[in-house]
Each structure stands twice: as structure tokens, then as C-alpha cells.
Design an enzyme around this catalytic site. Sequence first.
Site, mmCIF file in Angstrom:
data_model
loop_
_atom_site.group_PDB
_atom_site.id
_atom_site.type_symbol
_atom_site.label_atom_id
_atom_site.label_comp_id
_atom_site.label_asym_id
_atom_site.label_seq_id
_atom_site.Cartn_x
_atom_site.Cartn_y
_atom_site.Cartn_z
ATOM 1 N N GLY A 200 0.846 -1.192 0.000
ATOM 2 C CA GLY A 200 0.000 0.000 0.000
ATOM 3 C C GLY A 200 0.877 1.236 0.000
ATOM 4 N N GLY A 202 3.440 3.897 0.783
ATOM 5 C CA GLY A 202 4.713 3.724 1.490
ATOM 6 C C GLY A 202 4.751 4.397 2.849
ATOM 7 N N GLU A 244 19.925 0.532 -0.362
ATOM 8 C CA GLU A 244 20.350 0.379 -1.766
ATOM 9 C C GLU A 244 19.610 1.464 -2.541
ATOM 10 O OE1 GLU A 244 22.550 -1.753 -2.920
ATOM 11 O OE2 GLU A 244 22.814 -2.958 -1.118
ATOM 12 N N CYS A 278 18.828 1.414 -11.543
ATOM 13 C CA CYS A 278 19.719 2.145 -10.634
ATOM 14 C C CYS A 278 21.153 2.097 -11.133
ATOM 15 C CB CYS A 278 19.632 1.539 -9.239
ATOM 16 S SG CYS A 278 19.945 -0.237 -9.216
HETATM 17 P P1 NAD Z 1 10.815 4.935 -3.689
HETATM 18 O O1 NAD Z 1 11.837 5.427 -2.734
HETATM 19 O O2 NAD Z 1 9.768 5.878 -4.130
HETATM 20 O O3 NAD Z 1 10.036 3.675 -3.082
HETATM 21 C C1 NAD Z 1 10.706 2.551 -2.526
HETATM 22 C C2 NAD Z 1 9.841 1.947 -1.418
HETATM 23 O O4 NAD Z 1 9.629 2.922 -0.401
HETATM 24 C C3 NAD Z 1 8.462 1.515 -1.905
HETATM 25 O O5 NAD Z 1 8.102 0.316 -1.254
HETATM 26 C C4 NAD Z 1 7.553 2.661 -1.469
HETATM 27 O O6 NAD Z 1 6.242 2.259 -1.195
HETATM 28 C C5 NAD Z 1 8.231 3.151 -0.209
HETATM 29 N N1 NAD Z 1 8.020 4.597 -0.022
HETATM 30 C C6 NAD Z 1 7.839 5.541 -0.961
HETATM 31 N N2 NAD Z 1 7.683 6.758 -0.405
HETATM 32 C C7 NAD Z 1 7.765 6.569 0.927
HETATM 33 C C8 NAD Z 1 7.702 7.449 2.044
HETATM 34 N N3 NAD Z 1 7.516 8.761 1.912
HETATM 35 N N4 NAD Z 1 7.877 6.927 3.257
HETATM 36 C C9 NAD Z 1 8.088 5.625 3.414
HETATM 37 N N5 NAD Z 1 8.149 4.732 2.393
HETATM 38 C C10 NAD Z 1 7.992 5.198 1.174
HETATM 39 O O7 NAD Z 1 11.632 4.326 -4.912
HETATM 40 P P2 NAD Z 1 11.041 3.774 -6.293
HETATM 41 O O8 NAD Z 1 10.559 4.944 -7.090
HETATM 42 O O9 NAD Z 1 10.120 2.655 -6.016
HETATM 43 O O10 NAD Z 1 12.332 3.146 -6.974
HETATM 44 C C11 NAD Z 1 13.211 3.844 -7.804
HETATM 45 C C12 NAD Z 1 14.486 4.177 -7.060
HETATM 46 O O11 NAD Z 1 15.051 2.986 -6.539
HETATM 47 C C13 NAD Z 1 15.547 4.775 -7.962
HETATM 48 O O12 NAD Z 1 16.167 5.850 -7.290
HETATM 49 C C14 NAD Z 1 16.529 3.635 -8.153
HETATM 50 O O13 NAD Z 1 17.834 4.033 -8.452
HETATM 51 C C15 NAD Z 1 16.438 2.940 -6.840
HETATM 52 N N6 NAD Z 1 16.881 1.549 -6.952
HETATM 53 C C16 NAD Z 1 18.046 1.188 -6.352
HETATM 54 C C17 NAD Z 1 18.520 -0.106 -6.476
HETATM 55 C C18 NAD Z 1 19.803 -0.534 -5.817
HETATM 56 O O14 NAD Z 1 19.997 -1.725 -5.660
HETATM 57 N N7 NAD Z 1 20.669 0.377 -5.421
HETATM 58 C C19 NAD Z 1 17.777 -1.051 -7.193
HETATM 59 C C20 NAD Z 1 16.580 -0.655 -7.785
HETATM 60 C C21 NAD Z 1 16.139 0.654 -7.646
#
Ligand code: NAD
Length: 471
Positions: A200, A202, A244, A278
Site C-alpha cells: 500500500g 509507502g 540500496e 539504478c
Molecule cells: P521509492 O523510494 O519511491 O520507493 C521505494 C519503497 O519505499 C516503496 O516500497 C515505497 O512504497 C516506499 N516509499 C515511498 N515513499 C515513501 C515514504 N515517503 N515513506 C516511506 N516509504 C515510502 O523508490 P522507487 O521509485 O520505487 O524506486 C526507484 C528508485 O530505486 C531509484 O532511485 C533507483 O535508483 C532505486 N533503486 C536502487 C537499487 C539498488 O539496488 N541500489 C535497485 C533498484 C532501484
Amino acid sequence: MKTIKSVYVNGAFIEPHGTEIVSVISPLNKKEIAQIVYADEQDTIAAIEAAKAALPAYSKSTINERVEYLTKISAEIEKRIDDLINATTLEYGAPGERAKWANLIAATTFSNQAAMLQQYSFSKQVNESIVIMEPVGVAALFTPWNAVAGSIAIKVAAALAAGCTIILKPSEFGSWQAEIIMECIAAAGLPNGVVNMVNGNGAVITKPIMESSEVTKISFTGSTLVGKILAKQAVDTMKRVTLELGGKSANILLEDADFSKAIPMALQAGFMNNGQACIAGTRLLVPESKLNEVKDLLIRESAKFIVGDPSSADVKIGPLASQKQYDRIQQYIQTGISEGAELLTGGLGHPEGLDKGYYVKPTIFINVNNEMTIAGEEIFGPVLSVITYSNEEEAIEIANNSEYGLMAYVSSADENRAANVASQLKAGRVLINTLKHDPMAPFGGYKNSGIGRENGVIGLEEFLEAKTLIR
Ligand code: NAD
């Protein structure tokens, strides 16, 4: 209409307490393909309670039992591979080959973890002491939408191997794929409460997790912005933290490289996973003297990166995942133009005939300098910035002049020279003349790309506490 299951607690998929219904939109045509009822705070509290209750027994499970669970999950993912490929194409827009690779890697992550676990010693002699590696406890795992199966697998496999119990919070924007992976985990017959999932919003789900002193570990993959918010909150209950995060990886082409190989690889590195990776190599560093040759090759080779419906066999780049992603990438392309970078290929708008989904033009900018926004920020779409350098030292300086440090790429005819350059790069992984993935070696970033590493022994130890016994 399909309703995606969002809550798995204490060994069963259950009706969420949350009531917010959200549409799942396919990026291929912007049509609703499913709905999800978001889990809420109360669902999350139930998941924490279940994980807490399951911990005493599971933390004492034998290595053989854990190996068996990991092996079963791997087999279940293989069984469901066609469903996973289908969901990854419809929900995310991944081309077939990519979708297959990305989901099979989830299966091998579990089997690799099982193999590694059999070799790992949870007790070792250190000087005059015995050091015992104990499970860190209840682990909350947060994963993104751009690599759903792989990110879930890498965390769940390591946490299970360590003897932790789990609250999984997958991205709400990859909920169909997450549901299937959760079904595979459920089919492996783990004791109730060992793995729980709540999906749901985040911020809503994160709140009780971060406030709970029962949750002693968070492992987060996602944006640097959200990762930092969680890391700050984690300190209050002193949760162990693995992050990550984002990247802006440099790809250095040294002047002795075989450009006929290095340029196709650079395009692959820049545009992989529809540009939403990423580890994408989005800053292409080329010697000034080779710019004209590089430009010609980029134009010729980028024409082979066909954009379109990902179910067509010749398509290499599908749509972006969402309207938000489409708008974001348009904005970055506009910023590149406004700040004076020059378009070599691509640009604003949809590719011709592809305006029904979130398709963008793969874009290459030249005359980029490292101070421009498009060279500094993670764009997260198929946009490549070509930056020239005059000598090797300058190439290294530009590569390291980034707030990120996840991946780097180096091409050279001389592997020793490339390795010497690699040794000076602030990045968690450096690929030399290759795009190979090594799933057993550490993965993670320097600087704003994160804290800690995943994969292999180091990844397992992120879920363990060391206890020293001195007699
Ligand atoms: P995101 O930070 O928006 O979301 C990641 C998780 O955090 C999700 O489960 C989301 O529901 C939760 N979330 C989102 N906003 C939140 C908040 N305000 N408070 C608490 N939880 C929250 O990231 P995304 O858009 O899903 O993914 C893309 C990012 O992930 C890019 O920056 C990418 O580089 C990075 N990424 C890194 C790796 C790695 O291994 N280093 C791998 C894949 C993606």
C-alpha cells in the site's frame, strides 16, 4: 477485474483492513488492468505481531531447514515464470527477454543463497574468542517498482538464510508482480508468520514499522530521498539499516578501447530496463579526440534500440512505468535542452505512432558538462549524457564528481590499465569491458547510493549480529 492481494499475514492472504482502492494501469495503453486495496496501519501492525511471534522458533531453525525453504521458493518461482513474465510486461512494460531474465534471477537468488548458506559458518574462532553470528531479528524489507522480483528475492533470501522473520513492503507500483512472488514464497511451506507482506502507500505502512522496537532491521531499496528519511527514523529505535539507493553511473571509454564493441555496450548500459535502472551507465565519458567517431557510432547503433510494444520480439525498449515517469523524463529532456546540451538523437514527446502508452524517445545528449542537471541527477529513463575529457585523470575526476557511487563501467584494450582506473573510482561495482552480473559478489553503493551491501556472505551478514564469547 482482477483484484491484487495486498496482505499476507501469519501464513495466509487476508482481506486488508485498509479500504483505499487503487487502479493498476498498464503502461502499454494506460488502461486499467487490475485493482489493489491498499493495506493500512492496522494491517501493518498485524504483520509486525506475526513476525514477532514467529521469531523465537524460526531463529532456531536448522541450516538444513532453511536451505530446504530457499530451494523450494526457487523452484516455485521457476514454476510461475510465465505468469511473472506476463505481469512484468503488462504492469511494468518490460520487453520479454528482459522480463524473463529479471524473474529467473529471482529464482537463482534463492538457490544461490541456499548454496552459500551450506558453506557459511555461524560460529568462528577469532583470536581467543568464539564469535557467534545471530539473526538480527524481525526485518522490514522495502522494495522498488523497477525490479520487483529481483529486489524482493535478494532481501527475502538473505533474511531467511540468516534466521530472521520478515515484513515485506513491496512497491505499490509493482503489486501484481509482488503478489506472484509472495504466492511462490507462501507455497514453500514456511511456518506461519515467518514472511508477511503488506502492500500500500509507502508512508502509511512505514510509520508503524519505524516506530516499532520489535522491528530491529530495515533493508531498503529505492530512492535516495526516501532512504534517507527511513535511515533518520531508524536511529530512534536503533534499527540496523541497509540502503540500496539511486545512481548516476559513469561509463569511461578509454581512447584505446574497441569502440565498435564499447558503444553498443554503452547503449545497453544506458538504456537497460527501459532506462529505469539504478545501475544504468548514464554518463558516457569519451576522449575529446574520439568524439566524432563516437557520435557516428551512437547514431548508428542507437537505431537498433527499437522502442515499442514489449511483447514484440524485436523491441528493446518498452514504455516507462507510469505517467509520473513519463512526465519526469520529459522534464529532464527539456532541462537538458534549456541548459545548453545538444540533442544527438531523441528528444521530447512520444516516438511516432506510440502515443497510447508511456513511450519516450531514447535520447542522447552531447556537449554535456558534468555540472548540468542532466549529468548530476538520476533521471531514471533512457537518457544518455555524453561528456568529453582530455586525459585519464580528468576522466576519473569527472566520474567521481557525483553524489552517487553505485556502479561504474570502464572500457579499454588493456585490462590492467582499466583495472588501475577502476581502483580509483568511488563505486561499489566496476565493470571492465563487460555488462556481466555476478550474483554472488557484493552489490551496493558508495556515497548517496547507499549503506551496506547485498548478495553473498556480506549480504547475509547484513542480517546477522556478531556475539563474542570469551572464556
Ligand atoms: P521509492 O523510494 O519511491 O520507493 C521505494 C519503497 O519505499 C516503496 O516500497 C515505497 O512504497 C516506499 N516509499 C515511498 N515513499 C515513501 C515514504 N515517503 N515513506 C516511506 N516509504 C515510502 O523508490 P522507487 O521509485 O520505487 O524506486 C526507484 C528508485 O530505486 C531509484 O532511485 C533507483 O535508483 C532505486 N533503486 C536502487 C537499487 C539498488 O539496488 N541500489 C535497485 C533498484 C532501484
